[in-house]
Design an enzyme around this catalytic site. Sequence first.
Site, PDB file in Angstrom:
ATOM      1  N   SER A  77       0.841  -1.194   0.000  1.00  0.00           N
ATOM      2  CA  SER A  77       0.000   0.000   0.000  1.00  0.00           C
ATOM      3  C   SER A  77       0.881   1.252   0.000  1.00  0.00           C
ATOM      4  O   SER A  77       1.739   1.388  -0.852  1.00  0.00           O
ATOM      5  CB  SER A  77      -0.952  -0.052   1.204  1.00  0.00           C
ATOM      6  OG  SER A  77      -1.973   0.905   1.082  1.00  0.00           O
ATOM      7  N   ASP A 216      -5.186  -3.410  -3.585  1.00  0.00           N
ATOM      8  CA  ASP A 216      -4.236  -3.102  -2.512  1.00  0.00           C
ATOM      9  C   ASP A 216      -3.454  -4.321  -2.021  1.00  0.00           C
ATOM     10  O   ASP A 216      -4.011  -5.377  -1.757  1.00  0.00           O
ATOM     11  CB  ASP A 216      -5.034  -2.508  -1.347  1.00  0.00           C
ATOM     12  CG  ASP A 216      -4.161  -1.869  -0.283  1.00  0.00           C
ATOM     13  OD1 ASP A 216      -2.994  -2.270  -0.151  1.00  0.00           O
ATOM     14  OD2 ASP A 216      -4.652  -0.965   0.410  1.00  0.00           O
TER      15      ASP A 216
END
Length: 387
Positions: A77, A216
């Site tokens: 992320s 993600d």
Amino acid sequence: MATTKSVLVLIFMILATTSSTFATLGEMVTVLSVDGGGIKGIIPGIILEFLEGQLQKMDNNADARLADYFDVIGGTSTGGLLTAMITTPNENNRPFAAAKDIVPFYFQHGPHIFNSSTGQFFGPKYDGKYLMQVPQEKLGETRVHQALTEVAISSFDIKTNKPVIFTKSNLAKSPELDAKMSDICYSTAAAPTYFPPHYFATNTSNGDKYEFNLVDGAVATVADPALLSVSVATRRAEEDPAFASIRSLNYKQLLLLSLGTGTNSEFDKTHTAQETAKWGALQWMLVIQQMTEAASSYMTDYYLSTVFQDLHSQNNYLRVQENALTGTTTKADDASEANMELLVQVGETLLKKPVSKDSPETYEEALKRFAKLLSDRKKLRANKASY
């Protein structure tokens, strides 16, 4: 005569021990891991700026960069975004960003990344256009194989239901993973409910089209990619002589720095069985992701701490984490200037805090100790290479 002989033997033993210690240090494998957390990436940004500054002072080199000292840099992320920033080469084949550029990057681009709300209840909160635009402009056509050190950036393919780990060492067997760093940056940060998934395609060794449908990286590794980063290092050990010292999981030869983006002290308030007995899907949805991420991060740290302690190498592992975030600083997408300033304060204050309740050593002191090890190891490797 006997006394002189004893002294000479003692001196020889000391020199032999010192020589062995430094030889061992020169063989150590160094790993940096950075958690996910959106705008809270400012916190590890502060930590990395301090560390890189210490390395520059120790080596008397203003151009020293983190990628010069770490064998593997991994992130997920926002941590994946930071990994790309400090490992992707510029036109001079030096890192695109110095550590001191990280926090200004968030201040400049964060408000735009988290400001394009779609306003749709049944869609992602943000359209992701600016999040895609910035890496494309900054990193261009640069691909994984060009990274200045080994990387480990995670994402998750929602079509194949499998994690996708972008590393240089995987490219020989899986050339389709040689994606553009800009695509990887968006993919690892495309948190479900916040940003749309990312589609792109590369080519296999046969020239066939290979498609990615990614979200993600925290979906693959949760928020803490430390174990992933260590795994990439140990896998390289089977083929790369530079990583040979950690074959057979020899963590004594591993130096690991893991940076968190802060945990929510308000979330740490407990819930009773009686309180949650009548919760439905909506109530659980609001907390289950936080529970999963918090538990996974805790267990990752617990496992690594236990392994290093059992090997009497606890000083080889440092987890830097703020465990008492409150108010707006807990939010991954609050990119207001006021909140970003608070996150800077959190990072700066964290440096002054003790590493643990049982140790008076502060994070600042621990990072200086790590910097000394990194500096000495780099010099030893350089000297060895010159022979």
